[in-house]
Design a protein around this motif. Structure first.
Motif, PDB file in Angstrom:
ATOM      1  N   ALA A 155       0.841  -1.209   0.000  1.00 43.33           N
ATOM      2  CA  ALA A 155       0.000   0.000   0.000  1.00 43.33           C
ATOM      3  C   ALA A 155       0.875   1.258   0.000  1.00 43.33           C
ATOM      4  CB  ALA A 155      -0.946  -0.002   1.200  1.00 43.33           C
ATOM      5  N   VAL A 156       1.940   1.235   0.782  1.00 40.96           N
ATOM      6  CA  VAL A 156       2.854   2.390   0.824  1.00 40.96           C
ATOM      7  C   VAL A 156       3.465   2.602  -0.570  1.00 40.96           C
ATOM      8  CG1 VAL A 156       5.096   3.165   1.723  1.00 40.96           C
ATOM      9  CG2 VAL A 156       3.339   2.303   3.294  1.00 40.96           C
ATOM     10  N   ALA A 157       3.866   1.501  -1.205  1.00 39.99           N
ATOM     11  CA  ALA A 157       4.440   1.594  -2.553  1.00 39.99           C
ATOM     12  C   ALA A 157       3.406   2.142  -3.534  1.00 39.99           C
ATOM     13  CB  ALA A 157       4.927   0.217  -3.000  1.00 39.99           C
ATOM     14  N   ARG A 158       2.184   1.623  -3.468  1.00 38.71           N
ATOM     15  CA  ARG A 158       1.140   2.095  -4.389  1.00 38.71           C
ATOM     16  C   ARG A 158       0.819   3.568  -4.162  1.00 38.71           C
ATOM     17  NH1 ARG A 158      -2.810  -2.131  -6.403  1.00 38.71           N
ATOM     18  NH2 ARG A 158      -1.904  -4.149  -5.853  1.00 38.71           N
ATOM     19  N   LEU A 159       0.842   3.993  -2.897  1.00 37.78           N
ATOM     20  CA  LEU A 159       0.570   5.406  -2.605  1.00 37.78           C
ATOM     21  C   LEU A 159       1.611   6.298  -3.283  1.00 37.78           C
ATOM     22  CD1 LEU A 159      -0.563   5.150   1.117  1.00 37.78           C
ATOM     23  CD2 LEU A 159      -1.772   6.475  -0.635  1.00 37.78           C
ATOM     24  N   TYR A 160       2.878   5.933  -3.155  1.00 35.31           N
ATOM     25  CA  TYR A 160       3.921   6.736  -3.810  1.00 35.31           C
ATOM     26  C   TYR A 160       3.736   6.715  -5.327  1.00 35.31           C
ATOM     27  CZ  TYR A 160       6.844   7.903   0.214  1.00 35.31           C
ATOM     28  OH  TYR A 160       7.333   8.438   1.375  1.00 35.31           O
ATOM     29  N   GLU A 161       3.401   5.547  -5.862  1.00 33.67           N
ATOM     30  CA  GLU A 161       3.186   5.465  -7.312  1.00 33.67           C
ATOM     31  C   GLU A 161       2.016   6.361  -7.716  1.00 33.67           C
ATOM     32  OE1 GLU A 161       4.844   0.896  -7.986  1.00 33.67           O
ATOM     33  OE2 GLU A 161       2.751   1.237  -7.481  1.00 33.67           O
ATOM     34  N   ARG A 162       0.965   6.302  -6.915  1.00 36.76           N
ATOM     35  CA  ARG A 162      -0.230   7.100  -7.227  1.00 36.76           C
ATOM     36  C   ARG A 162       0.108   8.586  -7.231  1.00 36.76           C
ATOM     37  NH1 ARG A 162      -3.456   9.692  -8.993  1.00 36.76           N
ATOM     38  NH2 ARG A 162      -5.711   9.788  -8.689  1.00 36.76           N
ATOM     39  N   LEU A 163       1.032   8.981  -6.351  1.00 38.19           N
ATOM     40  CA  LEU A 163       1.402  10.392  -6.262  1.00 38.19           C
ATOM     41  C   LEU A 163       2.374  10.797  -7.364  1.00 38.19           C
ATOM     42  CD1 LEU A 163       1.718  10.712  -2.383  1.00 38.19           C
ATOM     43  CD2 LEU A 163      -0.023  11.769  -3.840  1.00 38.19           C
ATOM     44  N   GLY A 164       2.778   9.843  -8.181  1.00 38.05           N
ATOM     45  CA  GLY A 164       3.619  10.168  -9.327  1.00 38.05           C
ATOM     46  C   GLY A 164       5.105   9.980  -9.101  1.00 38.05           C
ATOM     47  N   HIS A 165       5.473   9.280  -8.022  1.00 35.79           N
ATOM     48  CA  HIS A 165       6.891   9.010  -7.787  1.00 35.79           C
ATOM     49  C   HIS A 165       7.276   7.663  -8.399  1.00 35.79           C
ATOM     50  CE1 HIS A 165       7.042  12.474  -5.178  1.00 35.79           C
ATOM     51  NE2 HIS A 165       5.973  12.021  -4.524  1.00 35.79           N
ATOM     52  N   THR A 166       8.563   7.427  -8.516  1.00 35.37           N
ATOM     53  CA  THR A 166       9.027   6.145  -9.023  1.00 35.37           C
ATOM     54  C   THR A 166       9.362   5.254  -7.831  1.00 35.37           C
ATOM     55  OG1 THR A 166       9.967   7.295 -10.893  1.00 35.37           O
ATOM     56  CG2 THR A 166      10.730   5.048 -10.535  1.00 35.37           C
ATOM     57  N   VAL A 167       8.867   4.035  -7.871  1.00 33.42           N
ATOM     58  CA  VAL A 167       9.049   3.156  -6.718  1.00 33.42           C
ATOM     59  C   VAL A 167       9.824   1.905  -7.109  1.00 33.42           C
ATOM     60  CG1 VAL A 167       7.853   1.702  -5.025  1.00 33.42           C
ATOM     61  CG2 VAL A 167       6.927   3.958  -5.598  1.00 33.42           C
ATOM     62  N   VAL A 168      10.770   1.527  -6.268  1.00 38.27           N
ATOM     63  CA  VAL A 168      11.422   0.228  -6.402  1.00 38.27           C
ATOM     64  C   VAL A 168      11.093  -0.574  -5.140  1.00 38.27           C
ATOM     65  CG1 VAL A 168      13.606  -1.002  -6.608  1.00 38.27           C
ATOM     66  CG2 VAL A 168      13.296   1.171  -7.777  1.00 38.27           C
ATOM     67  N   ARG A 169      10.465  -1.719  -5.340  1.00 34.35           N
ATOM     68  CA  ARG A 169      10.151  -2.572  -4.197  1.00 34.35           C
ATOM     69  C   ARG A 169      11.327  -3.509  -3.935  1.00 34.35           C
ATOM     70  NH1 ARG A 169       5.314  -1.335  -6.553  1.00 34.35           N
ATOM     71  NH2 ARG A 169       3.361  -1.709  -5.447  1.00 34.35           N
ATOM     72  N   GLN A 170      11.657  -3.695  -2.662  1.00 33.41           N
ATOM     73  CA  GLN A 170      12.756  -4.581  -2.297  1.00 33.41           C
ATOM     74  C   GLN A 170      12.283  -5.578  -1.233  1.00 33.41           C
ATOM     75  OE1 GLN A 170      16.691  -3.830  -3.338  1.00 33.41           O
ATOM     76  NE2 GLN A 170      15.087  -3.935  -4.881  1.00 33.41           N
ATOM     77  N   ASN A 171      12.299  -6.834  -1.630  1.00 32.12           N
ATOM     78  CA  ASN A 171      11.920  -7.906  -0.715  1.00 32.12           C
ATOM     79  C   ASN A 171      13.214  -8.437  -0.085  1.00 32.12           C
ATOM     80  OD1 ASN A 171      10.803 -10.103   0.561  1.00 32.12           O
ATOM     81  ND2 ASN A 171       9.838 -10.969  -1.267  1.00 32.12           N
ATOM     82  N   HIS A 172      13.475  -7.993   1.139  1.00 35.76           N
ATOM     83  CA  HIS A 172      14.739  -8.311   1.813  1.00 35.76           C
ATOM     84  C   HIS A 172      14.614  -9.709   2.434  1.00 35.76           C
ATOM     85  CE1 HIS A 172      18.519  -6.660   3.547  1.00 35.76           C
ATOM     86  NE2 HIS A 172      18.247  -7.381   4.612  1.00 35.76           N
ATOM     87  N   VAL A 173      14.699 -10.701   1.560  1.00 33.27           N
ATOM     88  CA  VAL A 173      14.468 -12.082   1.980  1.00 33.27           C
ATOM     89  C   VAL A 173      15.600 -12.554   2.904  1.00 33.27           C
ATOM     90  CG1 VAL A 173      14.140 -14.444   1.163  1.00 33.27           C
ATOM     91  CG2 VAL A 173      13.355 -12.524  -0.237  1.00 33.27           C
ATOM     92  N   GLY A 174      15.236 -13.191   3.994  1.00 32.40           N
ATOM     93  CA  GLY A 174      16.237 -13.756   4.894  1.00 32.40           C
ATOM     94  C   GLY A 174      16.732 -15.073   4.313  1.00 32.40           C
ATOM     95  N   ASP A 175      17.718 -14.996   3.423  1.00 28.90           N
ATOM     96  CA  ASP A 175      18.114 -16.204   2.694  1.00 28.90           C
ATOM     97  C   ASP A 175      19.607 -16.515   2.841  1.00 28.90           C
ATOM     98  OD1 ASP A 175      19.263 -14.187   1.258  1.00 28.90           O
ATOM     99  OD2 ASP A 175      18.259 -14.619  -0.639  1.00 28.90           O
ATOM    100  N   TRP A 176      20.225 -15.979   3.902  1.00 34.77           N
ATOM    101  CA  TRP A 176      21.659 -16.217   4.042  1.00 34.77           C
ATOM    102  C   TRP A 176      22.014 -16.365   5.517  1.00 34.77           C
ATOM    103  CZ3 TRP A 176      24.264 -18.076   0.339  1.00 34.77           C
ATOM    104  CH2 TRP A 176      25.667 -18.067   0.349  1.00 34.77           C
TER     105      TRP A 176
END
Ligand code: ARG
Length: 633
Positions: A155-176
């Motif tokens: 939702a936070v990402a979509r809000l920024y997108e809706r406001l016209g910003h560019t968003v990069v989502r990062q899934n910080h997976v615990g994989d190490w």
């Protein structure tokens, strides 16, 4: 009089600016930052649409009589083009100032709102925003805590997108790290024992993970026990045997980590299997939740593994990190606990990876804002990491700006007993099970309603809602219920999870909002049947005469301002409240103001245009929150 500030679509913004100017003119000695206008919707709509309570606190500060202060403000208040002039009679009680907007001005603003983007202008400074979300861990099922990091993060990402910003989502997976190496070690052992791993399930992996963890824990617990109480020789011997066993397993895991790190094919293949199984399930759950999180967003801890030694070198070389009792730490102003970046045994930590992550997010991806949608229990971790990153300059973007780092923290999901939600046997609840149950319940509620359909044949055209459509509706209702319940509470607060409450078709729930949207839209079908088409009312003059029309218009005018505030503060709950207010204002309007049967053509077309705006605003709010909608239900 002061020069009037320009008129925003959101009347609250305009009034705020006008009051600010009047207060500054009335009390020129006041520092501008200290001025608060205290304007809110009027609790007594008969007295006005808004009310300012600025006079009371000001009077206290200035040691004056509040009514006199109110008088001084209104003398300099210019509400031209926005609201009726405020006279002395509009001052109520100890100094409340009542404000009534001009119907024409509201209509003019609504017309400005009626654009493709619903009055949300592209930002003056478009930003690159990185949103850290989801954050699952390998070999573990997504549990209810990941509902929040996924749903709020999206939702936070979509809000920024809706406001016209560019968003990069990062899934910080615990994989190490060591825990993952333990599972990998187990997998390699199984495979060496001849087990075919091609059909390994996430549940099995999870069991292996727990077994591995238990071994490690047993080791620690036993050691602590022996050190503390000693014990009779036999018990001690037994414990020692257990420790040795566990110690040996940990040792093997450590060696496995080294092998993994150096790219040993057998280890890497086993790791990849763990990764694929976990992420397959994770991304499927994200898709079911209508969260825009795909493989592209995956940037797990493992993706930083080759950068950690460099980070440590850099921090040491520049004197940013220092030795502390064998460990390497970065001290952060204002924090008692330093940020530990390397353990005494030379191992790296969660924080080390997060420092590398900030460097990539600001320095490489160019994130001017990085927003972490993570559990509030990690607050200290982020304070340490943000502080250390800033000290090291890792928060610098390629063009030299300092990125703003936010921890958009959230509270717990609680069970009806007010304790963190668990199964009866005390285990974490799997997110997939939770979704299944929500859908199951939504389906049976829908079926129940459709059974009663003969009583309301118009609302529930049974023969039209075929099984496939019913499934799709049950799905949307369930997801809307889960997401709205999660997003509508203040982010930082805990909330009590209740299927009954969230799935109710009445009250402040997801299903109610879906229903409200369907109802709003159904008018256009009826209008079409009556020969009135969208083109006929698209530009109709807006007539705001009835109180319910004014109230609906006022709520609509808040739309751009609410979306902006919800986005900038990372508070989707504000947009939830707005969607609910829209549905409520519409429902009152619809009860009190005939639309198709309106007395004149002008009123009919104006009301249809209001309906169309409401439908679009409501749909926009739900889309921006990531809540799926339906055409009928
Ligand atoms: N995997 C972590 C956990 O389950 C969440 C990751 C949050 N993001 C971060 N950059 N640390 O607690």
């Amino acid at each position: 009089m002061t020069t009037a500030a320009p008129i925003s679509i959101d009347p609250l913004e305009t009034l705020d600016a006008r009051f600010r100017a009047a207060i500054a003119a009335a009390f020129p000695d006041l520092p501008a930052e200290g001025i608060e206008t205290h304007i809110a919707a009027n609790r007594q709509p008969k007295l006005g649409d808004f009310q300012s309570n600025a006079a009371m606190p000001l009077a206290k500060r200035l040691g004056k009589n509040p009514r006199e202060v109110a008088g001084a403000i209104i003398e300099r208040l210019d509400l031209s083009g926005v609201a009726e002039p405020v006279t002395a009679e509009a001052i109520a009680g100890p100094g409340f100032i009542n404000i009534r907007l001009l119907g024409d001005a509201m209509a003019a603003s609504l017309t400005r709102l009626d654009t493709e983007q619903l009055g949300i202008e592209p930002p003056e400074h478009p930003m690159m925003v990185v949103v850290d979300l989801c954050g699952v861990n390998l070999a573990k099922q997504m549990h209810v805590g990941h509902l929040r990091s996924t749903v709020i993060g999206d939702a936070v990402a979509r809000l920024y997108e809706r406001l016209g910003h560019t968003v990069v989502r990062q899934n910080h997976v615990g994989d190490w790290g060591l825990p993952i190496a333990m599972v990998v070690q187990k997998l390699v052992e199984l495979e060496q024992g001849g087990r075919d791993l091609s059909d390994l399930s996430l549940d099995e992996l999870n069991a292996l993970y727990r077994a591995a963890q238990a071994e490690c824990k047993a080791e620690k617990a036993a050691l602590a026990l022996i050190n503390k109480v000693g014990g009779h020789p036999k018990a001690e011997a037994e414990l020692e045997a257990r420790i040795e066993d566990a110690g040996a397993q940990t040792e093997r895991a450590k060696q496995r980590l080294v092998k993994l790190q150096s790219g040993d094919p057998e280890s890497v293949a086993a790791w990849q299997r763990v990764y694929d199984i976990t992420m397959g399930a994770c991304l499927a759950t994200c898709a079911r939740l209508h969260a825009h999180i795909s493989e592209d967003a995956s940037a797990g801890e493992s993706s930083y593994r080759d950068e950690l030694a460099g980070v440590i070198d850099d921090l040491t070389r520049r004197g940013i990190a220092e030795e502390d009792d064998g460990a390497l730490v970065v001290r952060v102003d204002g924090l008692k606990e330093p940020c530990i970046v390397r353990k005494r045994d030379g191992g790296y930590l969660y924080a080390t990876t997060d420092l590398a992550a900030i460097r990539r997010r600001a320095g490489t991806l160019g994130g001017e804002r990085v927003v972490y949608c993570v559990d509030a229990r990690q607050a200290l971790h982020f304070k340490q990491v943000f502080g250390a990153a800033h000290k090291a300059g890792y928060d610098r973007t390629p063009d030299g700006k300092t990125a703003e780092l936010f921890h958009a923290a959230f509270g717990n999901v609680l069970g009806e007993d007010n304790k963190p939600l668990k199964t009866r046997s005390g285990e974490n609840i799997k997110l997939a099970d939770l979704i299944d149950e929500a859908i199951e319940r939504a389906r049976s509620e829908l079926n129940r309603r459709i059974e009663f359909a003969p009583k309301f044949p118009k609302d529930y055209p049974e023969q039209i809602i075929d099984t496939a459509e019913r499934e799709q509706i049950a799905d949307a209702v369930a997801i809307a219920a889960l997401k709205y319940a999660d997003l509508s509470t203040e982010r930082i607060k805990d909330y009590v999870f209740s299927f009954d409450r969230m799935l109710a078709f009445e009250g402040e729930t997801g299903p109610y909002l879906l229903y409200a949207l369907v109802r709003t839209k159904s008018i256009f079908r009826k209008a079409a049947d009556a020969g009135v088409n969208p083109d006929d009312f698209a530009d109709a003059p807006l007539l705001l005469e009835e109180p319910a029309e004014r109230a609906l218009a006022l709520t609509l005018l808040r739309h751009p301002g609410v979306v902006r505030a919800a986005g900038e503060n990372h508070e989707p709950n504000r947009l939830c409240a707005h969607a609910y207010a829209l549905a409520g204002a519409f429902s009152t309007f619809f009860d009190q103001c005939p639309v198709l049967k309106a007395e004149t053509d002008g009123t009919r077309l104006s009301r249809l245009r209001l309906c169309a705006l409401t439908a679009r605003a409501l749909e926009d709010a739900l889309n921006t929150l990531g809540i799926p909608t339906v055409e009928r239900m």
